[in-house]
Design a protein around this motif. Sequence first.
Motif, short mmCIF file in Angstrom:
data_model
loop_
_atom_site.label_atom_id
_atom_site.label_comp_id
_atom_site.label_asym_id
_atom_site.label_seq_id
_atom_site.Cartn_x
_atom_site.Cartn_y
_atom_site.Cartn_z
N LYS A 22 0.80 -1.22 0.00
CA LYS A 22 0.00 0.00 0.00
C LYS A 22 0.84 1.27 0.00
O LYS A 22 0.31 2.36 -0.19
CB LYS A 22 -0.92 0.02 1.23
N ILE A 23 2.13 1.13 0.23
CA ILE A 23 2.99 2.30 0.38
C ILE A 23 3.51 2.75 -0.98
O ILE A 23 3.92 1.93 -1.80
CB ILE A 23 4.15 1.97 1.33
N THR A 24 3.52 4.07 -1.18
CA THR A 24 3.97 4.61 -2.47
C THR A 24 5.25 5.43 -2.37
O THR A 24 5.91 5.60 -3.38
CB THR A 24 2.88 5.51 -3.08
N ASP A 25 5.60 5.95 -1.22
CA ASP A 25 6.78 6.80 -1.14
C ASP A 25 7.88 6.16 -0.29
O ASP A 25 7.65 5.26 0.51
CB ASP A 25 6.43 8.19 -0.60
N TYR A 26 9.10 6.65 -0.49
CA TYR A 26 10.28 6.06 0.13
C TYR A 26 10.30 6.23 1.64
O TYR A 26 10.65 5.31 2.37
CB TYR A 26 11.54 6.68 -0.49
N ARG A 27 9.90 7.42 2.12
CA ARG A 27 9.94 7.68 3.56
C ARG A 27 9.03 6.71 4.32
O ARG A 27 9.42 6.15 5.34
CB ARG A 27 9.52 9.11 3.86
N SER A 28 7.85 6.49 3.80
CA SER A 28 6.93 5.57 4.47
C SER A 28 7.46 4.14 4.47
O SER A 28 7.28 3.40 5.43
CB SER A 28 5.56 5.61 3.79
N GLY A 71 -0.52 6.57 15.67
CA GLY A 71 -0.85 5.27 15.11
C GLY A 71 -0.16 5.01 13.78
O GLY A 71 0.51 5.87 13.20
N LEU A 72 -0.35 3.80 13.30
CA LEU A 72 0.34 3.34 12.10
C LEU A 72 -0.14 4.06 10.84
O LEU A 72 0.66 4.44 9.99
CB LEU A 72 0.17 1.83 11.94
N ASP A 73 -1.45 4.26 10.72
CA ASP A 73 -1.98 4.90 9.52
C ASP A 73 -1.46 6.32 9.35
O ASP A 73 -1.12 6.75 8.25
CB ASP A 73 -3.51 4.90 9.54
N GLN A 74 -1.39 7.06 10.46
CA GLN A 74 -0.88 8.42 10.39
C GLN A 74 0.62 8.45 10.13
O GLN A 74 1.13 9.35 9.46
CB GLN A 74 -1.19 9.19 11.68
N LEU A 75 1.33 7.47 10.64
CA LEU A 75 2.77 7.41 10.40
C LEU A 75 3.07 7.18 8.94
O LEU A 75 3.96 7.82 8.37
CB LEU A 75 3.40 6.29 11.24
N LEU A 76 2.32 6.29 8.30
CA LEU A 76 2.60 5.93 6.92
C LEU A 76 1.95 6.85 5.90
O LEU A 76 2.25 6.76 4.72
CB LEU A 76 2.15 4.48 6.67
N SER A 77 1.05 7.73 6.33
CA SER A 77 0.45 8.66 5.38
C SER A 77 1.46 9.73 5.00
O SER A 77 2.21 10.22 5.84
CB SER A 77 -0.81 9.31 5.98
N PRO A 78 1.53 10.08 3.71
CA PRO A 78 2.50 11.08 3.29
C PRO A 78 2.15 12.46 3.85
O PRO A 78 0.97 12.80 4.00
CB PRO A 78 2.41 11.07 1.76
N LEU A 79 3.18 13.21 4.17
CA LEU A 79 2.97 14.55 4.70
C LEU A 79 2.69 15.49 3.54
O LEU A 79 3.51 15.66 2.64
CB LEU A 79 4.22 15.02 5.45
N THR A 80 1.51 16.10 3.53
CA THR A 80 1.14 17.01 2.46
C THR A 80 1.03 18.42 3.00
O THR A 80 0.74 18.63 4.17
CB THR A 80 -0.21 16.62 1.82
N ARG A 81 1.24 19.34 2.12
CA ARG A 81 1.14 20.75 2.50
C ARG A 81 0.19 21.45 1.54
O ARG A 81 0.62 22.31 0.77
CB ARG A 81 2.52 21.39 2.46
#
Length: 164
Positions: A22-28, A71-81
């Motif tokens: 489910k992960i799309t970006d490197y940081r997650s 939680g896990l969902d917030q950790l893995l969600s990409p940070l958007t601005r």
Amino acid sequence: MGRDRKFKIDQSVEDLQSYKGKITDYRSSQQLNALILIKSGQYTTLEEVASHLGVNYRTLQRWLKRYREQGLDQLLSPLTRNKPSKVITPQIHQELEQRLLSKDNPFSGYVEVQQWLEKTHQVKIGYKWLWAYMTTKMNSKLKVPRKVNVKKEPGTEDSFFKTT
């Protein structure tokens, strides 16, 4: 030797492995790998986990703090601005869209958009910023027309499209 961790990861290793698709970006993916390494017990200290992942120890601490608090969902969600623009108001945005979509008086380039904004709304915007705004928010592209033969008669294009 570092200290042992004092918190518990709620998910199992299999659950964490299932998140990989489910992960799309490197940081997650790095954050998820950190949780998997900690949960599986391959490394005893956070310093070892950080050096294995190639991240700073403090970065790993921030990730784990965010996991504990949100939680896990917030950790893995990409940070958007996605903040609204302070310079271009919704009214100006709407007028820009109308002018871009108009067939009788469209913009010929971003410099013309700059001049139009300064003349009509008294807003000075740099070229790079305006280009970035229009390409991301309005999906605009700088359209350059193809060369047209000088000897071409005006009605031949319409008749060509009617026959095909």
